[in-house]
Write a protein that holds these residues in place. Structure first.
Motif, PDB file in Angstrom:
ATOM      1  N   PRO A 138       1.360  -0.830  -0.003  1.00  0.00           N
ATOM      2  CA  PRO A 138      -0.273  -0.241   0.227  1.00  0.00           C
ATOM      3  C   PRO A 138       0.478   1.235  -0.216  1.00  0.00           C
ATOM      4  N   GLU A 139       0.422   2.448   0.476  1.00  0.00           N
ATOM      5  CA  GLU A 139       1.109   3.488  -0.098  1.00  0.00           C
ATOM      6  C   GLU A 139       1.924   3.567   0.568  1.00  0.00           C
ATOM      7  N   MET A 140       3.550   4.023   0.028  1.00  0.00           N
ATOM      8  CA  MET A 140       4.681   4.286   1.422  1.00  0.00           C
ATOM      9  C   MET A 140       5.224   5.175   0.915  1.00  0.00           C
ATOM     10  N   THR A 141       5.803   5.353   1.880  1.00  0.00           N
ATOM     11  CA  THR A 141       6.760   6.874   2.010  1.00  0.00           C
ATOM     12  C   THR A 141       8.423   7.356   2.048  1.00  0.00           C
ATOM     13  N   GLY A 142       9.071   7.343   1.711  1.00  0.00           N
ATOM     14  CA  GLY A 142      10.935   7.561   1.786  1.00  0.00           C
ATOM     15  C   GLY A 142      11.303   9.205   1.365  1.00  0.00           C
ATOM     16  N   SER A 143      12.648   9.072   1.129  1.00  0.00           N
ATOM     17  CA  SER A 143      13.171  10.239   1.387  1.00  0.00           C
ATOM     18  C   SER A 143      13.641  10.159   1.315  1.00  0.00           C
ATOM     19  N   PHE A 144      15.054  11.359   0.335  1.00  0.00           N
ATOM     20  CA  PHE A 144      16.339  11.585  -0.081  1.00  0.00           C
ATOM     21  C   PHE A 144      17.364  12.825   0.510  1.00  0.00           C
ATOM     22  N   ASP A 145      18.354  12.491   0.287  1.00  0.00           N
ATOM     23  CA  ASP A 145      18.782  14.239   0.298  1.00  0.00           C
ATOM     24  C   ASP A 145      19.846  14.422  -1.479  1.00  0.00           C
ATOM     25  N   LEU A 146      19.115  15.234  -1.472  1.00  0.00           N
ATOM     26  CA  LEU A 146      19.591  15.614  -2.980  1.00  0.00           C
ATOM     27  C   LEU A 146      20.704  15.358  -3.622  1.00  0.00           C
ATOM     28  N   ALA A 147      21.828  16.043  -2.350  1.00  0.00           N
ATOM     29  CA  ALA A 147      23.075  16.813  -2.360  1.00  0.00           C
ATOM     30  C   ALA A 147      23.745  14.932  -2.383  1.00  0.00           C
ATOM     31  N   GLN A 148      23.199  13.464  -1.569  1.00  0.00           N
ATOM     32  CA  GLN A 148      24.036  12.772  -1.675  1.00  0.00           C
ATOM     33  C   GLN A 148      23.460  12.213  -2.644  1.00  0.00           C
ATOM     34  N   MET A 149      21.930  12.288  -3.739  1.00  0.00           N
ATOM     35  CA  MET A 149      21.811  11.246  -4.726  1.00  0.00           C
ATOM     36  C   MET A 149      22.892  11.824  -5.923  1.00  0.00           C
ATOM     37  N   ARG A 150      22.533  12.967  -5.952  1.00  0.00           N
ATOM     38  CA  ARG A 150      23.781  13.777  -6.994  1.00  0.00           C
ATOM     39  C   ARG A 150      25.063  13.487  -6.811  1.00  0.00           C
ATOM     40  N   SER A 151      25.418  13.207  -6.166  1.00  0.00           N
ATOM     41  CA  SER A 151      26.942  13.126  -5.461  1.00  0.00           C
ATOM     42  C   SER A 151      27.111  10.790  -5.381  1.00  0.00           C
ATOM     43  N   ALA A 152      26.168  10.054  -5.274  1.00  0.00           N
ATOM     44  CA  ALA A 152      26.029   9.270  -5.695  1.00  0.00           C
ATOM     45  C   ALA A 152      26.159   8.266  -7.533  1.00  0.00           C
ATOM     46  N   ILE A 153      25.369  10.340  -7.793  1.00  0.00           N
ATOM     47  CA  ILE A 153      25.343   8.626  -9.292  1.00  0.00           C
ATOM     48  C   ILE A 153      26.306   9.653  -9.557  1.00  0.00           C
ATOM     49  N   VAL A 154      26.401  10.422 -10.009  1.00  0.00           N
ATOM     50  CA  VAL A 154      28.338  11.101 -10.873  1.00  0.00           C
ATOM     51  C   VAL A 154      29.333  10.376 -10.124  1.00  0.00           C
ATOM     52  N   ALA A 155      29.369   9.688  -8.675  1.00  0.00           N
ATOM     53  CA  ALA A 155      30.609   9.361  -8.336  1.00  0.00           C
ATOM     54  C   ALA A 155      30.005   7.255  -8.352  1.00  0.00           C
ATOM     55  N   GLY A 156      29.297   7.186  -8.264  1.00  0.00           N
ATOM     56  CA  GLY A 156      28.488   5.287  -8.599  1.00  0.00           C
ATOM     57  C   GLY A 156      29.261   5.372  -7.441  1.00  0.00           C
ATOM     58  N   THR A 157      28.550   5.702  -6.649  1.00  0.00           N
ATOM     59  CA  THR A 157      28.248   5.428  -5.201  1.00  0.00           C
ATOM     60  C   THR A 157      27.023   4.377  -4.519  1.00  0.00           C
ATOM     61  N   THR A 158      26.543   4.223  -3.580  1.00  0.00           N
ATOM     62  CA  THR A 158      25.334   4.270  -3.008  1.00  0.00           C
ATOM     63  C   THR A 158      24.416   4.659  -3.217  1.00  0.00           C
ATOM     64  N   LEU A 159      23.389   4.378  -3.713  1.00  0.00           N
ATOM     65  CA  LEU A 159      21.617   5.713  -2.987  1.00  0.00           C
ATOM     66  C   LEU A 159      21.163   5.088  -2.011  1.00  0.00           C
ATOM     67  N   ILE A 160      20.904   6.151  -1.269  1.00  0.00           N
ATOM     68  CA  ILE A 160      19.815   5.965  -0.232  1.00  0.00           C
ATOM     69  C   ILE A 160      18.923   6.835   0.079  1.00  0.00           C
ATOM     70  N   ILE A 161      17.403   5.579   0.438  1.00  0.00           N
ATOM     71  CA  ILE A 161      16.209   6.329   0.189  1.00  0.00           C
ATOM     72  C   ILE A 161      16.310   5.906   1.119  1.00  0.00           C
ATOM     73  N   PHE A 162      15.674   6.630   2.523  1.00  0.00           N
ATOM     74  CA  PHE A 162      15.261   5.761   3.644  1.00  0.00           C
ATOM     75  C   PHE A 162      13.932   6.371   4.578  1.00  0.00           C
TER      76      PHE A 162
END
Length: 271
Positions: free
Chosen positions: A247-271
């Motif tokens: 059913p309905e779920m909610t998560g959140s993430f830090d934009l700066a961490q997400m951007r850094s993870a994509i650029v560097a290829g490191t771990t994505l974090i959704i909590f």
């Protein structure tokens, strides 16, 4: 009728009209160019200075960034507190009215070290709410996948059960009670949260037990994590095919961490 679009074929510049200069640049150059247009305004969200297109920008840039960086490669992520490692095959997004729908296909998945052959996740009614942190909400999530019987049995043997399990060559499961010297050859399936167990043969102290005496009643699966519902799970030779609805779920993430993870290829974090 709305159709899926592939983020690789939909540049973020089309969503926010940043100008023709973006069309001739590589994706990484586009990423750097648009960074300030979707990261910097986050601090001003509370003052209402962000346009109505901000969720489109975030969804488009993030989906394109993740697919471009990790498509066909191994991705590592922390999802709602669980460690996930998988190969990203497909990531598609489409707008459905005021919300989005996403489709993700993963192979060679490891969920907290438990292997899953393949998973397809479709999230309905997705909303992205910019902020610090940025929130993601989905009205429903459908998960379909396959895993081996061996993998499931391995996970079950780690649980505090009264039975020790092992997979036979024919795909059936041999269950041995830890204290009562009772063994049984079984198969199982789940339909609409109801677990049914079929006993093919049972023995106690080496003596055959009549099947009529060892019929297993159906077990209703309740209180599953995140209020999940198992629509079906059934064995297909050495694989188990399943469908789980959340059913309905909610998560959140830090934009700066997400951007850094994509650029560097490191771990994505959704909590």
């Amino acid at each position: 009728m709305a159709t899926y679009f592939d983020p690789k074929s939909w540049s973020p510049s089309r969503a926010v009209d940043l100008g023709k200069r973006l069309f001739d640049q590589s994706w990484l150059e586009q990423w750097v160019t648009v960074t300030t247009s979707w990261v910097d305004p986050v601090a001003d969200l509370g003052m209402g200075t962000v346009t109505a297109l901000m969720p489109d920008v975030l969804m488009t840039v993030l989906s394109e960034g993740i697919l471009s960086r990790f498509g066909g490669q191994e991705l590592t992520a922390t999802l709602l507190g669980h460690d996930v490692r998988a190969t990203l095959q497909v990531l598609k997004v489409r707008r459905r009215g005021a919300h989005f729908q996403t489709k993700t296909v993963l192979s060679r998945v490891h969920w907290d070290a438990h292997p899953v052959e393949a998973v397809t996740v479709i999230a309905h009614g997705v909303r992205m709410i910019p902020g610090v942190p940025t929130k993601v909400r989905a009205s429903r999530i459908d998960v379909e996948g396959t895993l081996t019987v061996e993998a499931l049995v391995g996970w079950l043997n780690e649980q505090p059960l009264d039975w020790s399990l092992r997979v036979e060559q024919n795909g059936l499961i041999r269950a041995s009670h830890r204290t009562r010297r009772l063994t049984a050859l079984i198969d199982a399936a789940i339909t609409d949260d109801l677990l049914t167990i079929e006993v093919h043969r049972a023995n106690w102290l080496g003596f055959r037990v009549p099947r009529a005496l060892v019929r297993a009643p159906g077990v209703r699966l309740t209180d599953l994590p995140h209020r999940a519902r198992v629509a079906f799970a059934a064995r297909d030779e050495d694989l188990i095919r399943f469908r789980v609805e959340l059913p309905e779920m909610t998560g959140s993430f830090d934009l700066a961490q997400m951007r850094s993870a994509i650029v560097a290829g490191t771990t994505l974090i959704i909590f």
